[in-house]
Design a protein around this motif. Structure first.
Motif, PDB file in Angstrom:
ATOM      1  N   TRP A   1      45.748  18.178 -13.424  1.00  7.76           N
ATOM      2  CA  TRP A   1      45.191  19.270 -12.630  1.00  7.76           C
ATOM      3  C   TRP A   1      43.729  19.444 -13.001  1.00  7.76           C
ATOM      4  CZ3 TRP A   1      45.150  21.966  -8.487  1.00  7.76           C
ATOM      5  CH2 TRP A   1      44.531  23.206  -8.407  1.00  7.76           C
ATOM      6  N   TRP A   2      42.898  19.343 -12.000  1.00  8.63           N
ATOM      7  CA  TRP A   2      41.466  19.516 -12.217  1.00  8.63           C
ATOM      8  C   TRP A   2      40.925  20.471 -11.168  1.00  8.63           C
ATOM      9  CZ3 TRP A   2      37.406  18.299  -8.839  1.00  8.63           C
ATOM     10  CH2 TRP A   2      36.116  18.455  -9.372  1.00  8.63           C
ATOM     11  N   LEU A   3      40.212  21.470 -11.626  1.00 12.66           N
ATOM     12  CA  LEU A   3      39.571  22.426 -10.736  1.00 12.66           C
ATOM     13  C   LEU A   3      38.079  22.376 -11.001  1.00 12.66           C
ATOM     14  CD1 LEU A   3      40.000  24.642  -8.602  1.00 12.66           C
ATOM     15  CD2 LEU A   3      40.130  26.293 -10.469  1.00 12.66           C
ATOM     16  N   GLY A   4      37.326  22.060  -9.977  1.00 15.65           N
ATOM     17  CA  GLY A   4      35.886  21.884 -10.120  1.00 15.65           C
ATOM     18  C   GLY A   4      35.130  23.200 -10.169  1.00 15.65           C
TER      19      GLY A   4
ATOM     20  N   THR B   1      51.130  17.550   3.391  1.00 25.55           N
ATOM     21  CA  THR B   1      51.875  18.799   3.289  1.00 25.55           C
ATOM     22  C   THR B   1      52.072  19.137   1.820  1.00 25.55           C
ATOM     23  OG1 THR B   1      53.026  18.354   5.343  1.00 25.55           O
ATOM     24  CG2 THR B   1      54.039  19.948   3.860  1.00 25.55           C
ATOM     25  N   LEU B   2      51.769  20.367   1.462  1.00 27.77           N
ATOM     26  CA  LEU B   2      51.946  20.783   0.074  1.00 27.77           C
ATOM     27  C   LEU B   2      53.431  20.774  -0.268  1.00 27.77           C
ATOM     28  CD1 LEU B   2      49.404  23.724   0.063  1.00 27.77           C
ATOM     29  CD2 LEU B   2      49.129  21.520  -1.049  1.00 27.77           C
ATOM     30  N   PRO B   3      53.793  20.460  -1.496  1.00 28.94           N
ATOM     31  CA  PRO B   3      55.210  20.368  -1.868  1.00 28.94           C
ATOM     32  C   PRO B   3      55.944  21.687  -1.658  1.00 28.94           C
ATOM     33  CG  PRO B   3      53.799  19.433  -3.573  1.00 28.94           C
ATOM     34  CD  PRO B   3      52.901  20.123  -2.600  1.00 28.94           C
TER      35      PRO B   3
ATOM     36  N   GLY C   1      45.203  17.243  -7.734  1.00 33.84           N
ATOM     37  CA  GLY C   1      46.519  17.585  -8.257  1.00 33.84           C
ATOM     38  C   GLY C   1      47.221  18.586  -7.358  1.00 33.84           C
ATOM     39  N   ASP C   2      48.340  19.098  -7.818  1.00 30.26           N
ATOM     40  CA  ASP C   2      49.166  20.044  -7.077  1.00 30.26           C
ATOM     41  C   ASP C   2      48.683  21.465  -7.353  1.00 30.26           C
ATOM     42  OD1 ASP C   2      51.105  21.564  -5.876  1.00 30.26           O
ATOM     43  OD2 ASP C   2      52.768  20.844  -7.118  1.00 30.26           O
ATOM     44  N   PRO C   3      48.214  22.215  -6.335  1.00 31.06           N
ATOM     45  CA  PRO C   3      47.713  23.563  -6.579  1.00 31.06           C
ATOM     46  C   PRO C   3      48.798  24.618  -6.740  1.00 31.06           C
ATOM     47  CG  PRO C   3      47.560  23.072  -4.249  1.00 31.06           C
ATOM     48  CD  PRO C   3      48.061  21.814  -4.922  1.00 31.06           C
ATOM     49  N   LEU C   4      50.041  24.295  -6.396  1.00 31.58           N
ATOM     50  CA  LEU C   4      51.069  25.338  -6.373  1.00 31.58           C
ATOM     51  C   LEU C   4      51.378  25.928  -7.746  1.00 31.58           C
ATOM     52  CD1 LEU C   4      53.516  24.050  -3.626  1.00 31.58           C
ATOM     53  CD2 LEU C   4      51.780  25.832  -3.481  1.00 31.58           C
TER      54      LEU C   4
END
Length: 406
Positions: A138-141, A20-22, A183-186
């Motif tokens: 945070w890493w975005l591919g 579940t996302l935070p 990581g956390d996307p929010l």
């Protein structure tokens, strides 16, 4: 279908196999700014098309059952009694809108954990302070497109051929891309709301999914019995030359006027006879690094107009479908390789006597594995495929850069 049983069934959230996302402070687009620090979730409805039923009716019934009566929007907003629910965030996907219009989509959804309808009812609790984000890696591919520029251009040519046959006048085509993340996307999704011109900036989250919005476009607003829509159609770079080109473009103006006429017709279905007016036509406004043309259309709500009928008349939005709307939806279903997910739908705030829903353009979504973005544009006979492909890229570039952290 009995309300109690249907609502209880629709509220069940199946296991998604992701964490579940935070939880974050309430930041639903168009939520009252004065209330955001005190909003506490009271009840939630989540629905997928596979659940069956009518999403517009389900939303209206669920809201009524939780103290938010939107069965007559022709009346001014009532005084808010202490202790009652403040309002609700409402999200409706483009696919759910197509279902309401009678043209269900069959393309596979790239992010199937996203619901097609989410209604989250809030009331007030103690004042809370927003937590300070703890920096997390945070890493975005890299982004993977659902179609190549050549496939996009071929779809544009197919639409132009349909226009040449007289099947349609205009169709909006939308492409999708996904990128893996860790990581956390929010925090990344929340940053979208800070983009210049994001009238409907904010986030909505659920179990294993989140939607971030930077939309400048009003799908439908209801205030004091007045219906308002602000379609956007026509784009140029935000330079002096781009401004002049947009104002002078016969192609962009013709495309825009077609959608204004379509939106006037949509409002007329739920308005008092003779009250539909165009308050502002082809006004050029800025969103990030783009100029866009916007019009404002207004009408007086018909007596006893309820939320369900309003959603059925306005969804999916004309500026992201085309004209005629039903024919355009048929061509969209045949042309686009994947579903529109969180994009091209509705997201905003509803309360008794008040509706404020943005059209989910400039929108991204996260599931447990990837971020998703969508972008497109309206295709007319005069469209140049290469220019349309470039325009879609220009629209999604600020969104992707913001998600990356630039």
């Amino acid at each position: 279908m009995a309300h109690g049983k249907s609502t209880e069934r629709m509220r069940k959230i199946g296991p998604y196999g992701v964490e579940t996302l935070p939880q974050v402070p309430v930041d639903a687009p168009a939520a009252p700014p004065r209330c955001r620090d005190t909003l506490v979730e009271r009840a939630r409805l989540q629905w997928h098309r596979t659940d069956g039923g009518d999403p517009a009716v389900l939303a209206e019934e669920f809201l009524t059952a939780h103290g938010l009566d939107l069965r007559d929007l022709s009346r001014p907003a009532p005084t808010h009694p202490p202790g009652d629910a403040c309002g609700a965030a409402l999200y409706l996907s483009a696919a759910a809108g197509a279902l309401l219009a009678g043209t269900p989509t069959t393309a596979p959804e790239p992010a199937p954990t996203l619901p097609d309808l989410a209604v989250v009812v809030y009331d007030h609790g103690p004042t809370r302070t927003a937590p300070v984000d703890t920096p997390t890696p945070w890493w975005l591919g890299p982004w993977t497109e659902s179609w190549t520029p050549e496939q996009h251009a071929a779809a544009i040519d197919a639409v132009r051929a349909a226009i040449g046959r007289g099947d349609i006048y205009q169709t909006n085509l939308v492409g999708h891309a996904a990128a893996p993340y860790t990581g956390d996307p929010l925090p990344a999704l929340r940053r979208l709301g800070t983009l210049p011109g994001a009238r409907y900036g904010g986030v909505l989250t659920g179990d294993g999914w989140a939607i971030g919005c930077a939309s400048p476009e009003t799908l439908i607003e209801v205030r004091d019995g007045q219906l308002i829509t602000r379609p956007i159609k026509g784009t140029r770079p935000a330079t002096a030359t781009g401004h002049a080109e947009l104002l002078a473009s016969a192609k962009e103006r013709a495309e825009h006027i077609m959608i204004v006429d379509l939106e006037r017709n949509d409002l007329a279905r739920v308005a008092r006879t003779g009250t539909v007016t165009v308050d502002e036509l082809f006004a050029v406004r800025r969103w990030c690094n783009l100029w866009q043309a916007e019009s404002t259309i207004r009408a007086t709500a018909a007596d006893s107009l309820g939320l369900a009928d309003l959603l059925r008349a306005t969804c999916p939005g004309g500026s992201v479908t085309g004209a005629p709307k039903l024919a355009a939806l048929t061509h969209i279903a045949a042309a686009e390789p994947v579903g529109r997910g969180a994009s091209m739908g509705a997201l905003g705030w509803v309360a008794p006597g008040r509706v404020d829903l943005g059209l989910t353009i400039r929108t991204a979504a996260a599931d447990g594995e990837a971020l998703h973005t969508w972008a497109g544009g309206g295709i007319t006979w005069d469209s140049d495929p290469a220019a349309e492909v470039a325009e879609a890229a220009a629209k999604t570039a600020p969104v992707r850069a913001t998600l990356t952290g630039r």
